[in-house]
Design a protein around this motif. Structure first.
Motif, mmCIF file in Angstrom:
data_model
loop_
_atom_site.group_PDB
_atom_site.id
_atom_site.type_symbol
_atom_site.label_atom_id
_atom_site.label_comp_id
_atom_site.label_asym_id
_atom_site.label_seq_id
_atom_site.Cartn_x
_atom_site.Cartn_y
_atom_site.Cartn_z
ATOM 1 N N SER A 117 0.822 -1.212 0.000
ATOM 2 C CA SER A 117 0.000 0.000 0.000
ATOM 3 C C SER A 117 0.855 1.260 0.000
ATOM 4 C CB SER A 117 -0.923 0.004 1.225
ATOM 5 O OG SER A 117 -1.750 -1.131 1.233
ATOM 6 N N MET A 118 1.885 1.295 0.831
ATOM 7 C CA MET A 118 2.753 2.462 0.887
ATOM 8 C C MET A 118 3.455 2.690 -0.444
ATOM 9 S SD MET A 118 2.761 4.206 3.745
ATOM 10 C CE MET A 118 4.371 4.977 3.838
ATOM 11 N N GLY A 119 3.918 1.607 -1.066
ATOM 12 C CA GLY A 119 4.579 1.749 -2.355
ATOM 13 C C GLY A 119 3.670 2.346 -3.415
ATOM 14 N N ILE A 120 2.417 1.916 -3.420
ATOM 15 C CA ILE A 120 1.467 2.401 -4.424
ATOM 16 C C ILE A 120 1.075 3.851 -4.154
ATOM 17 C CG2 ILE A 120 -0.834 2.047 -5.394
ATOM 18 C CD1 ILE A 120 -0.464 -0.946 -4.639
ATOM 19 N N PHE A 121 0.778 4.174 -2.904
ATOM 20 C CA PHE A 121 0.367 5.543 -2.574
ATOM 21 C C PHE A 121 1.509 6.531 -2.825
ATOM 22 C CE2 PHE A 121 -3.438 3.782 -0.989
ATOM 23 C CZ PHE A 121 -4.324 4.807 -0.702
ATOM 24 N N GLN A 122 2.708 6.148 -2.470
ATOM 25 C CA GLN A 122 3.845 7.035 -2.715
ATOM 26 C C GLN A 122 4.100 7.201 -4.210
ATOM 27 O OE1 GLN A 122 6.868 5.135 -0.352
ATOM 28 N NE2 GLN A 122 6.246 6.159 1.534
ATOM 29 N N LYS A 123 3.867 6.156 -4.985
ATOM 30 C CA LYS A 123 4.010 6.240 -6.440
ATOM 31 C C LYS A 123 3.024 7.246 -7.022
ATOM 32 C CE LYS A 123 5.546 4.522 -10.464
ATOM 33 N NZ LYS A 123 6.966 4.459 -10.882
ATOM 34 N N TYR A 171 3.425 -10.933 -1.397
ATOM 35 C CA TYR A 171 4.649 -10.943 -2.190
ATOM 36 C C TYR A 171 4.347 -11.066 -3.679
ATOM 37 C CZ TYR A 171 7.963 -10.919 1.662
ATOM 38 O OH TYR A 171 8.721 -10.536 2.747
ATOM 39 N N VAL A 172 3.356 -11.880 -4.024
ATOM 40 C CA VAL A 172 2.937 -11.970 -5.434
ATOM 41 C C VAL A 172 2.392 -10.626 -5.895
ATOM 42 C CG1 VAL A 172 1.252 -13.007 -7.011
ATOM 43 C CG2 VAL A 172 2.505 -14.455 -5.409
ATOM 44 N N GLY A 173 1.573 -9.992 -5.046
ATOM 45 C CA GLY A 173 1.016 -8.691 -5.386
ATOM 46 C C GLY A 173 2.093 -7.642 -5.590
ATOM 47 N N ILE A 174 3.093 -7.632 -4.722
ATOM 48 C CA ILE A 174 4.203 -6.681 -4.856
ATOM 49 C C ILE A 174 4.920 -6.899 -6.188
ATOM 50 C CG2 ILE A 174 6.484 -6.087 -3.946
ATOM 51 C CD1 ILE A 174 5.292 -6.576 -1.129
ATOM 52 N N LEU A 175 5.175 -8.151 -6.530
ATOM 53 C CA LEU A 175 5.862 -8.469 -7.788
ATOM 54 C C LEU A 175 5.058 -8.006 -8.993
ATOM 55 C CD1 LEU A 175 8.096 -9.846 -9.437
ATOM 56 C CD2 LEU A 175 6.833 -11.998 -9.187
ATOM 57 N N VAL A 176 3.775 -8.342 -9.015
ATOM 58 C CA VAL A 176 2.920 -7.978 -10.145
ATOM 59 C C VAL A 176 2.786 -6.470 -10.262
ATOM 60 C CG1 VAL A 176 0.562 -8.112 -11.054
ATOM 61 C CG2 VAL A 176 1.652 -10.160 -10.124
ATOM 62 N N TYR A 177 2.581 -5.789 -9.134
ATOM 63 C CA TYR A 177 2.398 -4.345 -9.162
ATOM 64 C C TYR A 177 3.663 -3.626 -9.619
ATOM 65 C CZ TYR A 177 -2.236 -4.296 -6.991
ATOM 66 O OH TYR A 177 -3.586 -4.431 -6.751
ATOM 67 N N ARG A 178 4.817 -4.170 -9.258
ATOM 68 C CA ARG A 178 6.071 -3.569 -9.729
ATOM 69 C C ARG A 178 6.249 -3.782 -11.229
ATOM 70 N NH1 ARG A 178 10.171 -5.087 -4.689
ATOM 71 N NH2 ARG A 178 9.605 -3.289 -3.380
ATOM 72 N N LEU A 179 5.892 -4.967 -11.695
ATOM 73 C CA LEU A 179 5.991 -5.241 -13.129
ATOM 74 C C LEU A 179 5.063 -4.340 -13.933
ATOM 75 C CD1 LEU A 179 6.174 -9.162 -13.122
ATOM 76 C CD2 LEU A 179 8.027 -7.552 -13.621
ATOM 77 N N LYS A 180 3.925 -3.984 -13.359
ATOM 78 C CA LYS A 180 2.976 -3.108 -14.051
ATOM 79 C C LYS A 180 3.325 -1.629 -13.865
ATOM 80 C CE LYS A 180 -1.342 -4.058 -14.443
ATOM 81 N NZ LYS A 180 -1.397 -4.474 -15.861
ATOM 82 N N GLY A 181 4.345 -1.345 -13.043
ATOM 83 C CA GLY A 181 4.751 0.042 -12.836
ATOM 84 C C GLY A 181 3.883 0.790 -11.851
ATOM 85 N N TRP A 182 3.139 0.078 -11.022
ATOM 86 C CA TRP A 182 2.247 0.704 -10.053
ATOM 87 C C TRP A 182 2.951 1.017 -8.740
ATOM 88 C CZ3 TRP A 182 -2.580 -2.980 -10.752
ATOM 89 C CH2 TRP A 182 -3.147 -2.734 -11.999
ATOM 90 N N MET A 183 4.165 0.498 -8.570
ATOM 91 C CA MET A 183 4.923 0.748 -7.343
ATOM 92 C C MET A 183 6.291 1.302 -7.705
ATOM 93 S SD MET A 183 4.142 -2.603 -4.937
ATOM 94 C CE MET A 183 5.220 -1.965 -3.655
#
Length: 263
Positions: free
Chosen positions: A195-201, A251-263
């Motif tokens: 959540s923090m990664g996405i909101f800060q992004k 952890y899967v969510g973090i990986l996917v969200y980073r791949l999509k550029g959301w974090m």
């Protein structure tokens, strides 16, 4: 389609789903390739034993939850509470029910009562094919918040977001309309890193206010200090299996969200 696949596909890499895949392979190869069948059966057992092991679950959960250990929180312009812990008012429930992650609403209301911010933003819609009711989750969260002493005039809602990325995007629009940027972000401790990664992004000045901790320092000490705790953590436990699965989901969510550029 992305939403559906994001819920479906990870199930096959969580311990229970992965063990089922191995057992399916065991049945397919049992007669013609008994050696492969034996190996896949052993693999299924190992996956279940590791996934339901208290030590494995505790370390996985702690690696996420303890990234944002609670401290004295400063004041902010708003308190943002992410959905995920409220069950809709569907018969035979007499009212909305609070699941384990419902601590989010309770903590958000407490922070408001402490004067940490003058506005509470509740974010969460409902997926129709996943037990959704007639009301959005944010509406049900608002009912609870009002009972807990948060006035309706101090509540803003995002009733349409269906995942954490949409939470951040929709909340940002609400904040921009009100000229707000600095917020206390309330969600489950295990969910906080993503959540923090996405909101800060999204450019939001978010301050972590985690709740709903599954692992405490006292529990870890008891596991190590007592023979009973040590032995119990060696045995398979359905609750520990769930904790492992929840941690793997993050952890899967973090990986996917980073791949999509959301974090």
């Amino acid at each position: 389609m992305f939403l559906f696949l994001s819920k479906l596909l990870p199930l096959f890499i969580y311990p229970l789903g992965l063990a089922c895949l191995f057992l399916g392979l065991t049945l397919l190869t049992l007669w013609k390739r008994p050696h492969i069948a034996a190996l896949s059966a052993i693999a299924a057992l190992v996956v279940l034993l590791l996934g339901s092991n208290g030590w494995v679950a505790a370390q996985l959960v702690r690696s996420l939850e303890w990234q944002y250990v609670p401290t004295t929180l400063p004041n902010a312009e708003a308190i943002v509470v992410l959905g995920g812990g409220i069950k809709p008012q569907i018969a035979p429930r007499p009212w909305v029910d609070v699941a384990e992650a419902g601590d989010r609403v309770l903590y958000g209301a407490q922070l408001y009562q402490q004067g940490k911010a003058p506005l509470v933003v509740l974010s969460g819609g409902r997926i129709e094919w996943k037990g959704g009711g007639s009301a959005s989750e944010s509406e049900d969260m608002a009912k609870l918040a009002e009972v807990l002493g948060v006035p309706k005039t101090a509540i803003a809602q995002d009733p349409t977001s269906l995942n954490t990325y949409q939470n951040a995007v929709n909340v940002k629009q609400i904040l921009q309309q009100r000229g707000i940027n600095r917020v206390l972000l309330v969600t489950s401790a295990m969910h906080m890193p993503r959540s923090m990664g996405i909101f800060q992004k999204q450019g939001i000045e978010a301050i972590a206010a985690p709740t709903d901790f599954s692992i405490t320092a006292q529990e870890l000490e008891e596991y190590q200090a007592t023979l009973q705790g040590f032995l119990l953590n060696l045995l398979p436990d359905a609750e520990k299996l769930q904790q492992t699965s929840r941690a793997m989901k993050e952890y899967v969510g973090i990986l996917v969200y980073r791949l999509k550029g959301w974090m």
